[in-house]
Design an enzyme around this catalytic site. Structure first.
Site, short mmCIF file in Angstrom:
data_model
loop_
_atom_site.label_atom_id
_atom_site.label_comp_id
_atom_site.label_asym_id
_atom_site.label_seq_id
_atom_site.Cartn_x
_atom_site.Cartn_y
_atom_site.Cartn_z
N HIS A 1 16.08 7.69 5.07
CA HIS A 1 16.81 8.67 6.49
C HIS A 1 15.53 9.41 7.04
O HIS A 1 15.70 10.00 8.67
CB HIS A 1 17.39 9.68 5.22
CG HIS A 1 18.25 9.78 4.76
ND1 HIS A 1 17.54 9.26 3.07
CD2 HIS A 1 19.40 9.06 4.48
CE1 HIS A 1 18.58 8.86 2.47
NE2 HIS A 1 20.03 8.83 3.32
N LYS B 1 20.79 -0.17 7.53
CA LYS B 1 21.05 -0.88 6.22
C LYS B 1 22.71 -0.95 5.18
O LYS B 1 23.67 -1.78 5.02
CB LYS B 1 20.55 -0.42 4.62
CG LYS B 1 21.19 -0.60 3.72
CD LYS B 1 19.91 0.21 2.30
CE LYS B 1 20.62 0.20 1.90
NZ LYS B 1 21.69 1.01 1.33
N GLN C 1 29.39 0.53 7.82
CA GLN C 1 29.83 1.40 8.47
C GLN C 1 29.11 2.04 10.11
O GLN C 1 29.72 2.56 10.66
CB GLN C 1 28.76 2.47 7.56
CG GLN C 1 28.51 4.06 8.07
CD GLN C 1 28.37 4.66 6.67
OE1 GLN C 1 28.34 5.20 6.16
NE2 GLN C 1 26.48 5.37 7.21
P1 AMP Z 1 23.37 7.79 3.05
O1 AMP Z 1 22.62 8.99 2.78
O2 AMP Z 1 22.72 6.85 1.97
O3 AMP Z 1 24.63 7.98 3.41
O4 AMP Z 1 22.61 7.33 4.18
C1 AMP Z 1 22.51 8.49 5.11
C2 AMP Z 1 22.22 7.35 7.05
O5 AMP Z 1 20.93 6.45 6.62
C3 AMP Z 1 23.06 6.20 6.71
O6 AMP Z 1 22.80 6.21 8.63
C4 AMP Z 1 22.16 5.05 6.02
O7 AMP Z 1 22.30 3.34 7.31
C5 AMP Z 1 20.51 5.63 6.37
N1 AMP Z 1 19.87 4.89 5.25
C6 AMP Z 1 20.39 4.97 4.07
N2 AMP Z 1 19.44 3.94 3.81
C7 AMP Z 1 18.32 3.29 4.69
C8 AMP Z 1 16.89 2.61 4.49
N3 AMP Z 1 17.11 2.06 4.09
N4 AMP Z 1 16.75 2.66 5.65
C9 AMP Z 1 16.76 2.56 7.24
N5 AMP Z 1 18.17 3.85 7.40
C10 AMP Z 1 18.92 3.87 5.84
#
Ligand code: AMP
Length: 285
Positions: free
Chosen positions: A38, A157, A161
């Protein structure tokens, strides 16, 4: 100082003020339990925009009843520190009631929703997580309408989505620019995920084989193997035998259709359960 704002009305007032000053707005939508993945999105937003808003909202309508909505990690104070360290201007932290005042048990009949096209939903995570991407697209559109960002940052990742959001932007003529950011991994290669917190030490060791399997495909491809079937079959041998694979698919990213041949712009994506923890990862050639 990062401000935590739960009310849509107050967010709108801030946005209006910033827009009147001609400031650009970067937006990072998240479900919290922030980690370096994030943080990489936040840093990209800070680099390119005058003001940065991070939303933290565990969106109930993207979880099926049997999924981990209740136990999803929630750690606002730790998240706030990460945001403060990165000079985030505002954390938008709404309640479910603030986001969905009219929602009742029957989501389909109580709120207007976005339904991404079937061919974007009938593969990868969409196959098993029925309705998940309707929930994701709907909340992202609502968040865009509230925050009115110039640029919004998403991780690759979550490849499906990312592609669905890009498709929605195109189909609905939204003016926000979508920026894709590369997957951030731990030093041992495991893709960072808020759900990694559920893994025991033993499960974590097994989970490492997910990235090893993807790396194996990259090596095969670099050495001239272009058959998706051969590459997947040999990658499956690299996966820990106690991992249960939900899907391991090879798609052409331009058409979002299954392909037999590995080439540039081929997405190799998998979802697997390590114990009860469902993890996803992918490789883009
Ligand atoms: P989430 O909180 O899991 O909904 O993720 C929020 C954002 O962070 C989304 O756009 C995810 O794709 C991104 N994200 C989650 N994990 C990673 C990661 N390891 N590397 C880069 N972006 C990530």
């Amino acid at each position: 100082m990062t401000e935590i704002i739960p009310e849509i009305k107050i967010i709108r007032e801030n946005i209006k003020e910033w827009k009147s000053q001609g400031l650009s707005i970067g937006f990072v939508p998240t479900m919290g339990a922030l980690h370096a993945g994030h943080e990489s999105l936040i840093k990209a937003a800070k680099n390119e925009c005058d003001k940065v808003i991070v939303s933290i909202f565990v969106n109930p309508i993207q979880f099926a009843p049997n999924e981990d909505f209740d136990k999803y990690p929630r750690q606002l104070q730790a998240d706030k520190i990460i945001c403060e360290n990165n000079n985030v201007d505002i954390i938008f932290y709404p309640t479910a009631e603030e986001m969905y005042p009219d929602k009742n048990q029957d989501v389909n009949n109580s709120i207007t929703a976005i339904v991404p096209p079937e061919n974007f939903q009938d593969k990868l995570c969409g196959k098993s997580r029925i309705g998940h991407f309707n929930g994701v697209a709907t909340v992202v559109l609502k968040l865009f309408n509230i925050v009115k960002p110039d640029k919004a940052y998403f991780g690759q990742k979550d490849a499906q989505q990312f592609l669905i959001i890009k498709k929605m932007i195109k189909d609905l003529n939204l003016s926000v620019e979508i920026i894709g950011c590369p997957t951030i991994r731990d030093a041992d290669g495991l893709a960072l995920s808020s759900r990694n917190a559920y893994l025991s030490e033993d499960e974590r060791q097994k989970a490492l084989s997910i990235n090893n399997a993807l790396t194996h495909i990259r090596t095969d491809y670099d050495s001239g193997i272009i058959s998706a079937e051969i590459a997947i079959n040999s990658a499956l041998l690299v996966l820990d035998p106690q991992i249960s694979v939900e899907y391991f698919e090879v798609l052409d990213i331009n058409t979002f259709s299954v392909t037999e041949t590995l080439k540039e712009n081929t997405l190799i994506a998998l979802a697997a359960r390590v114990g009860s923890v469902r993890l996803i990862d992918n490789l883009l050639l």
